[in-house]
Structure formats: C-alpha cells, structure tokens
Enzyme design. Structure first.
Site, mmCIF file in Angstrom:
data_model
loop_
_atom_site.group_PDB
_atom_site.id
_atom_site.type_symbol
_atom_site.label_atom_id
_atom_site.label_comp_id
_atom_site.label_asym_id
_atom_site.label_seq_id
_atom_site.Cartn_x
_atom_site.Cartn_y
_atom_site.Cartn_z
ATOM 1 N N GLY A 249 -1.854 -23.521 -2.691
ATOM 2 C CA GLY A 249 -2.959 -23.019 -3.513
ATOM 3 C C GLY A 249 -2.462 -22.826 -4.930
ATOM 4 O O GLY A 249 -1.780 -21.844 -5.230
ATOM 5 N N GLY B 60 -1.579 -18.481 -7.485
ATOM 6 C CA GLY B 60 -0.488 -19.400 -7.146
ATOM 7 C C GLY B 60 0.291 -19.862 -8.365
ATOM 8 O O GLY B 60 1.526 -19.841 -8.377
ATOM 9 N N ASP C 35 -1.838 -28.132 -3.809
ATOM 10 C CA ASP C 35 -3.276 -27.853 -3.843
ATOM 11 C C ASP C 35 -4.010 -29.081 -3.309
ATOM 12 O O ASP C 35 -3.390 -30.109 -3.008
ATOM 13 C CB ASP C 35 -3.719 -27.544 -5.274
ATOM 14 C CG ASP C 35 -4.971 -26.672 -5.321
ATOM 15 O OD1 ASP C 35 -4.861 -25.464 -5.598
ATOM 16 O OD2 ASP C 35 -6.082 -27.200 -5.059
ATOM 17 N N ARG D 162 -15.061 -15.342 -3.947
ATOM 18 C CA ARG D 162 -16.408 -14.835 -3.601
ATOM 19 C C ARG D 162 -17.416 -15.358 -4.594
ATOM 20 O O ARG D 162 -17.161 -15.394 -5.786
ATOM 21 C CB ARG D 162 -16.420 -13.302 -3.674
ATOM 22 C CG ARG D 162 -16.031 -12.661 -2.374
ATOM 23 C CD ARG D 162 -16.755 -11.348 -2.161
ATOM 24 N NE ARG D 162 -18.078 -11.554 -1.560
ATOM 25 C CZ ARG D 162 -18.885 -10.567 -1.253
ATOM 26 N NH1 ARG D 162 -18.558 -9.335 -1.477
ATOM 27 N NH2 ARG D 162 -20.056 -10.824 -0.700
ATOM 28 N N ARG E 63 -19.767 -12.035 3.062
ATOM 29 C CA ARG E 63 -18.343 -11.790 3.274
ATOM 30 C C ARG E 63 -17.829 -12.536 4.502
ATOM 31 O O ARG E 63 -16.738 -13.088 4.502
ATOM 32 C CB ARG E 63 -18.103 -10.289 3.493
ATOM 33 C CG ARG E 63 -17.778 -9.543 2.236
ATOM 34 C CD ARG E 63 -17.583 -8.054 2.533
ATOM 35 N NE ARG E 63 -17.781 -7.270 1.327
ATOM 36 C CZ ARG E 63 -16.845 -7.056 0.422
ATOM 37 N NH1 ARG E 63 -15.648 -7.554 0.578
ATOM 38 N NH2 ARG E 63 -17.088 -6.338 -0.657
ATOM 39 N N VAL F 214 -1.751 -14.234 1.051
ATOM 40 C CA VAL F 214 -2.379 -13.528 -0.075
ATOM 41 C C VAL F 214 -3.906 -13.643 -0.017
ATOM 42 O O VAL F 214 -4.631 -12.778 -0.505
ATOM 43 C CB VAL F 214 -1.855 -14.102 -1.426
ATOM 44 C CG1 VAL F 214 -2.451 -13.352 -2.608
ATOM 45 C CG2 VAL F 214 -0.335 -14.036 -1.490
ATOM 46 N N THR F 215 -4.401 -14.703 0.597
ATOM 47 C CA THR F 215 -5.838 -14.988 0.619
ATOM 48 C C THR F 215 -6.638 -13.855 1.289
ATOM 49 O O THR F 215 -6.212 -13.305 2.307
ATOM 50 C CB THR F 215 -6.080 -16.310 1.388
ATOM 51 O OG1 THR F 215 -5.243 -17.314 0.835
ATOM 52 C CG2 THR F 215 -7.528 -16.753 1.304
ATOM 53 N N ASN F 216 -7.793 -13.567 0.730
ATOM 54 C CA ASN F 216 -8.695 -12.546 1.279
ATOM 55 C C ASN F 216 -9.657 -13.114 2.324
ATOM 56 O O ASN F 216 -9.964 -14.301 2.258
ATOM 57 C CB ASN F 216 -9.518 -11.929 0.140
ATOM 58 C CG ASN F 216 -8.777 -10.785 -0.518
ATOM 59 O OD1 ASN F 216 -8.023 -10.073 0.139
ATOM 60 N ND2 ASN F 216 -9.002 -10.627 -1.811
ATOM 61 N N HIS G 17 -6.677 -3.906 2.786
ATOM 62 C CA HIS G 17 -6.959 -4.219 1.390
ATOM 63 C C HIS G 17 -8.460 -4.172 1.185
ATOM 64 O O HIS G 17 -9.211 -4.794 1.909
ATOM 65 C CB HIS G 17 -6.415 -5.617 1.093
ATOM 66 C CG HIS G 17 -6.413 -5.947 -0.359
ATOM 67 N ND1 HIS G 17 -5.933 -5.087 -1.321
ATOM 68 C CD2 HIS G 17 -6.811 -7.049 -1.027
ATOM 69 C CE1 HIS G 17 -6.037 -5.648 -2.504
ATOM 70 N NE2 HIS G 17 -6.577 -6.839 -2.352
HETATM 71 O O1 TXD Z 1 -4.083 -8.380 -2.956
HETATM 72 C C1 TXD Z 1 -4.378 -9.462 -2.578
HETATM 73 N N1 TXD Z 1 -4.013 -9.884 -1.382
HETATM 74 C C2 TXD Z 1 -5.167 -10.381 -3.443
HETATM 75 C C3 TXD Z 1 -5.878 -11.465 -2.814
HETATM 76 C C4 TXD Z 1 -5.139 -10.252 -4.842
HETATM 77 C C5 TXD Z 1 -5.695 -11.220 -5.628
HETATM 78 C C6 TXD Z 1 -6.326 -12.413 -5.084
HETATM 79 N N2 TXD Z 1 -6.556 -12.340 -3.676
HETATM 80 C C7 TXD Z 1 -7.064 -13.530 -2.999
HETATM 81 O O2 TXD Z 1 -6.152 -14.606 -3.151
HETATM 82 C C8 TXD Z 1 -8.374 -14.069 -3.534
HETATM 83 O O3 TXD Z 1 -9.468 -13.332 -3.020
HETATM 84 C C9 TXD Z 1 -8.329 -15.477 -2.999
HETATM 85 O O4 TXD Z 1 -8.703 -15.504 -1.634
HETATM 86 C C10 TXD Z 1 -6.852 -15.848 -3.091
HETATM 87 C C11 TXD Z 1 -6.498 -16.716 -4.286
HETATM 88 O O5 TXD Z 1 -6.944 -16.123 -5.463
HETATM 89 P P1 TXD Z 1 -6.973 -16.959 -6.846
HETATM 90 O O6 TXD Z 1 -7.484 -16.044 -7.897
HETATM 91 O O7 TXD Z 1 -5.684 -17.650 -7.048
HETATM 92 O O8 TXD Z 1 -8.098 -18.034 -6.489
HETATM 93 P P2 TXD Z 1 -8.314 -19.485 -7.125
HETATM 94 O O9 TXD Z 1 -7.882 -19.481 -8.560
HETATM 95 O O10 TXD Z 1 -9.697 -19.873 -6.764
HETATM 96 O O11 TXD Z 1 -7.277 -20.409 -6.341
HETATM 97 C C12 TXD Z 1 -7.416 -20.850 -5.033
HETATM 98 C C13 TXD Z 1 -6.830 -22.237 -4.962
HETATM 99 C C14 TXD Z 1 -7.595 -23.294 -5.764
HETATM 100 O O12 TXD Z 1 -6.733 -23.962 -6.660
HETATM 101 C C15 TXD Z 1 -8.139 -24.234 -4.677
HETATM 102 O O13 TXD Z 1 -8.213 -25.598 -5.111
HETATM 103 C C16 TXD Z 1 -7.086 -24.060 -3.609
HETATM 104 O O14 TXD Z 1 -6.812 -22.673 -3.585
HETATM 105 N N3 TXD Z 1 -7.497 -24.515 -2.271
HETATM 106 C C17 TXD Z 1 -6.653 -25.106 -1.409
HETATM 107 N N4 TXD Z 1 -5.346 -25.371 -1.500
HETATM 108 C C18 TXD Z 1 -4.760 -25.995 -0.461
HETATM 109 N N5 TXD Z 1 -5.437 -26.330 0.669
HETATM 110 C C19 TXD Z 1 -6.738 -26.050 0.804
HETATM 111 N N6 TXD Z 1 -7.391 -26.376 1.932
HETATM 112 C C20 TXD Z 1 -7.409 -25.409 -0.270
HETATM 113 N N7 TXD Z 1 -8.677 -25.004 -0.469
HETATM 114 C C21 TXD Z 1 -8.726 -24.465 -1.699
#
Ligand code: TXD
Length: 320
Positions: A16, A21, A40, A89, A95, A125-127, A182
C-alpha cells in the site's frame, strides 16, 4: 574491494503506497533503518514514489535502497511486512461495507506477502484496525506473537501531545498509555499517564483530563474533518516506524500494541490494544496491568465490539 560483494540490510515490505505507506517509507530510509520495498496496485505509483525518495538520498545522505513494485516477488525475504493497503472511508459507504472490502484487500495482501517472506513480522495498519489484524493473522499462518496492529502508539502520542500543550511542557516529559480498540472504543488510562512520574491527576483537574481524553478519542476524526479528502498519515507513519525501530534494533520497548489475547484481561481469541514488550521476535510479552473495575469493563466492552464486527465481516465474506 570487490564491488560485487554485498551485505544484506534489513528489509521492510510496505503493502500500500498511499499516504501512510509512502510517508513510512521515507521515515524508514531516512533513518537508515532498513531497505524498503513499496508495493501497490496502481501502476506507476509505487515506482514513482520510490524513485522520488531515492533521489533525495543526494541530500539526506542515507544508504538505504528503496524499490517500488506491483509484483509481490520483489518483496521476498522481508524482515517486516506492513499492511497499509485499503480504501478510505467515503460518504455513502457503511462502516461494515468498507470493512468487508478492506478485509478482502488485507487478506489477499497478507497471504501474498507472507508467501514470499514466511519469517517476517507482520504489522497491520489498515482500518478497522483490530478486525483487520485478526483476519491478517488468520490467513498468514504466522504465530500470534509475530502479528500485531498499530493503533495504541498513535493514540498515546496524540494524548501525550494534548497534555504537553495543556501544561506548556516538553513532550519528552509526558508518558501515556492508551489501550483498547482503535476508534470510539479506545481506553485511555489517565491513572497510568505521568509527567516525569507525576500522575496527571496531580497536575490537571478531572474535567480537563476528560476534555483531553475526548480529543484523543476523536483524534482521527478531527483530522479527517479538517482535510475532508483523507485522514492522518504523518503521526501514523511515525508510530509504525517506532514499532519497526524496536523490532529491527532489538530495542525492547513497552508499547501499546494490538496483540492476540489468550486469557489476558479475561479475554480470548481477539486482537486488542494492550501494553506489550516489543522486540526482535515480535510481541515478547503482554503486560497485565491491575486495572480498576471501570477500566477493565471498558477494555472488555471494546473487545466485545471488535468481536461483533469481526463476526459480521466474516459472515459477509462467507456469503460471497
Ligand atoms: O492508527 C491506525 N491504525 C491508522 C489506520 C492510522 C491512519 C490510517 N489508518 C488506515 O490505514 C486508513 O484508515 C486506511 O485503511 C489505511 C491506509 O491509510 P492511507 O491514508 O495511507 O490511505 P491511502 O492513501 O488511500 O492508501 C491506501 C493505498 C492506496 O495507494 C491504494 O492504491 C492501495 O492502498 N491499495 C492496495 N495496495 C495493494 N493491494 C491492494 N489490493 C490494494 N488496494 C488498495
């Protein structure tokens, strides 16, 4: 010197290459901690970010490699795999629908990454964080101590920041512990929050502490409301980096981490934020604090909510 002789550096695979990331990648390489592979699904994005970060080496003077890729084979032999892949989101998506989509992304990403790095430690890290960490652990086949979620480090950092601002003191002197899930069900523990060992209850009125706790609880939402098109990523990336540093430098830290519980705090078979000793092998120990009844009830309530959401997501996945 034979230039063909290379030494292997620690490797972190980040799945990601979004905001968290890519910011995490920057922190890791500019601290000289490890080489990074950024993966990605959006063609060109991880490659472009990696090249951009690599070019800053001329100024930052670090010696780490960074590669961007769409191919899991390039992530092989990582010491640590970080999963930040997912969708954010958006209005109109519930949700649970988002959780189902992210569950599919996180499970696939974990399976494919761990197939190439079976000895890695996995940080999710993903929510929704605690649910995603459970599902990632399940599909990874890894022992539970090598799987963890990042949330408590960030929530504690936010709480510490607000206390430092309120008291007009350096953040260096503030220590806080935020447990639980969280989001709305985090469990800040003011009783264990100190300023150079002085409990904050000696320095702040209960109403002020409650206000700071509330701001911490809404920390993520406060930033989403300001930015509108995305969430926090600088402090989240810094938080993951702190965990990676503890692991790679074998600098055993006591950090709140979403860890797998097997009876601790009366809870079974759930990932939840608890104080852990984190070191080179992953979660070396879960500390069981002597919680007061209200604190324990809050932690157990958070576990219940995580389990209910997990059940709903698993039912949705089974129905596909
Ligand atoms: O405290 C915590 N755990 C958190 C969690 C704090 C901050 C962000 N939090 C969560 O992390 C947020 O709710 C998201 O679920 C993730 C990632 O947050 P981010 O802000 O980095 O989101 P982005 O910028 O949308 O990045 C997600 C990336 C994007 O580049 C997509 O193209 C990629 O994920 N993506 C994928 N990569 C690989 N494989 C697959 N299948 C895929 N799908 C989307």
């Amino acid at each position: 010197i034979d230039a063909a002789i290379t030494c292997s550096s620690p490797r972190v695979a980040i799945i990601g290459a979004g905001n968290v990331g890519s910011t995490l990648a920057q922190r890791i390489i500019e601290k000289n901690l490890a080489d990074v592979v950024l993966l990605d699904v959006v063609a060109g994005r991880p490659q472009g970010i990696a090249l951009d970060l690599l070019e800053a080496r001329g100024i930052e003077h670090h010696d780490r490699q960074i590669v961007g890729t769409l191919d899991y084979a390039d992530t092989a032999h990582a010491n640590i795999v970080v999963i930040t892949a997912g969708l954010p989101r958006r209005p109109g998506i519930s949700r649970d629908d988002l959780a189902q989509t992210n569950a599919q992304i996180v499970m696939e990403a974990t399976q494919r990454a761990i197939a190439y790095s079976p000895n890695a430690i996995l940080i999710v890290v993903t929510n929704p964080l605690d649910v995603m960490t459970y599902l990632a652990w399940q599909v990874s086949g890894l022992p539970a101590h090598r799987v963890m979620g990042m949330a408590g480090v960030l929530d504690s950092a936010r709480f510490q920041t607000f206390i430092a601002l309120e008291l007009g003191l350096s953040i260096t002197d503030i220590h806080a512990m935020v447990l639980g899930s969280h989001g709305d069900l985090m469990v800040p523990l003011p009783r264990y929050t100190t300023v150079r060992g002085i409990p904050i209850s000696d320095l702040l009125e209960p109403a002020v502490i409650e206000r700071l706790v509330e701001r911490t609880r809404n920390g993520g939402a406060e930033i989403v409301n300001l930015m509108q098109t995305g969430g926090a990523y600088y402090a989240p990336a810094a938080s993951v980096c702190q965990m990676i540093e503890a692991i790679l430098l074998n600098r055993p830290r006591l950090l709140p981490i979403a860890a797998y519980l097997e009876g601790e705090y009366g809870l079974q078979d759930v990932f939840l934020g608890v104080p852990c000793r984190l070191g080179c092998h992953g979660v070396a120990q879960i500390l069981e604090l002597d919680l007061q009844a209200g604190e324990l009830a809050a932690l157990q309530g958070a576990a219940q909510a995580v389990r209910e959401q997990l059940d709903r997501v698993q039912a949705m996945l089974a129905a596909l």
